[in-house]
Design a protein around this motif. Structure first.
Motif, short mmCIF file in Angstrom:
data_model
loop_
_atom_site.label_atom_id
_atom_site.label_comp_id
_atom_site.label_asym_id
_atom_site.label_seq_id
_atom_site.Cartn_x
_atom_site.Cartn_y
_atom_site.Cartn_z
N GLY A 55 0.80 -1.22 0.00
CA GLY A 55 0.00 0.00 0.00
C GLY A 55 0.83 1.27 0.00
N TRP A 56 2.14 1.16 -0.10
CA TRP A 56 3.03 2.32 -0.14
C TRP A 56 3.15 2.81 -1.57
N ALA A 57 3.47 4.09 -1.74
CA ALA A 57 3.73 4.64 -3.07
C ALA A 57 5.04 4.04 -3.58
N ILE A 58 5.07 3.58 -4.82
CA ILE A 58 6.25 2.88 -5.32
C ILE A 58 7.36 3.82 -5.74
N ASP A 59 7.08 5.10 -5.96
CA ASP A 59 8.10 6.03 -6.43
C ASP A 59 8.65 6.95 -5.34
N ARG A 60 8.08 6.93 -4.18
CA ARG A 60 8.58 7.78 -3.09
C ARG A 60 9.67 7.04 -2.33
N PRO A 61 10.67 7.78 -1.86
CA PRO A 61 11.71 7.11 -1.07
C PRO A 61 11.13 6.61 0.25
N TYR A 62 11.60 5.47 0.67
CA TYR A 62 11.14 4.85 1.92
C TYR A 62 11.85 5.49 3.08
N ILE A 63 11.12 5.92 4.09
CA ILE A 63 11.71 6.53 5.27
C ILE A 63 11.64 5.53 6.40
#
Length: 70
Positions: A55-63
């Motif tokens: 469910g996370w955005a695939i293009d945003r960096p993971y924090i």
């Protein structure tokens, strides 16, 4: 993989050599980042695929949360 219009669940078919396995996942909070048309379809790297199914955005960096040391 198949995604419904609500984009909070998906189904996938997996062939294990003997028959198909149906996978189903429903995301409690959030929605899948699913392509709306053929131009948005693309190949994903493994990490992007895992993020999509979480469910996370695939293009945003993971924090990551910072490690707490005592």
């Amino acid at each position: 993989m198949f995604c419904g219009t609500r984009k909070d669940r998906f189904k996938a078919l997996y062939w294990d050599g003997d028959g198909f396995i149906l996978l189903y996942k429903r995301i409690e909070d959030g929605r899948l980042q699913w392509p709306l048309n053929q131009d948005e379809v693309r190949k994903l790297h493994t990490k992007q695929f895992v993020r999509l199914l979480s469910g996370w955005a695939i293009d945003r960096p993971y924090i990551q949360s910072p490690c707490i040391k005592s």
